[in-house]
Write a protein that holds these residues in place. Structure first.
Motif, short mmCIF file in Angstrom:
data_model
loop_
_atom_site.label_atom_id
_atom_site.label_comp_id
_atom_site.label_asym_id
_atom_site.label_seq_id
_atom_site.Cartn_x
_atom_site.Cartn_y
_atom_site.Cartn_z
N VAL A 49 40.27 33.15 46.27
CA VAL A 49 40.92 33.96 47.32
C VAL A 49 41.24 33.01 48.45
CG1 VAL A 49 40.63 35.85 48.94
CG2 VAL A 49 39.59 35.98 46.67
N GLN A 81 31.68 35.63 40.94
CA GLN A 81 32.46 34.49 40.40
C GLN A 81 33.76 34.31 41.18
OE1 GLN A 81 32.76 35.40 36.17
NE2 GLN A 81 30.93 34.19 35.81
N MET A 82 33.59 34.14 42.50
CA MET A 82 34.73 34.03 43.39
C MET A 82 34.51 32.91 44.40
SD MET A 82 36.28 36.98 45.90
CE MET A 82 34.70 37.23 46.68
N TRP A 86 36.64 32.15 37.15
CA TRP A 86 36.46 32.46 38.56
C TRP A 86 37.79 32.78 39.21
CZ3 TRP A 86 32.25 30.59 42.15
CH2 TRP A 86 31.02 30.56 41.49
N VAL A 87 37.73 33.50 40.33
CA VAL A 87 38.91 33.85 41.13
C VAL A 87 38.85 33.08 42.43
CG1 VAL A 87 40.03 35.74 42.36
CG2 VAL A 87 38.97 36.17 40.14
#
Length: 68
Positions: A61, A26-27, A58-59
């Motif tokens: 980046v 979930q990224m 979610w994350v």
């Protein structure tokens, strides 16, 4: 080298970042333009990079290039 355009439908602006997803973790990862050969990567212009959103939980980046 050919200019790469934003992947968003109807957008004709130049792409500045590449977005990829990892559904299992979930990224979402956003960084400099990728190699262009990944069918699961999406090139985005600056406006769509700034407006990008991901599903709840979610994350995101963000990988930035170093400026010397």
């Amino acid at each position: 080298m050919r200019e790469r355009l934003c992947s968003k439908v109807g957008c004709a602006r130049e792409a500045v970042t590449t977005l990829t997803y990892d559904y299992g973790d979930q990224m979402a990862a956003v960084g400099p333009l990728g190699g262009g050969d990944d069918p699961h990567a999406h090139d985005l212009c600056a406006i769509h990079t700034d407006r990008m959103s991901v599903p709840k939980g979610w994350v995101v980046v963000r990988h930035e290039t170093l400026r010397v």
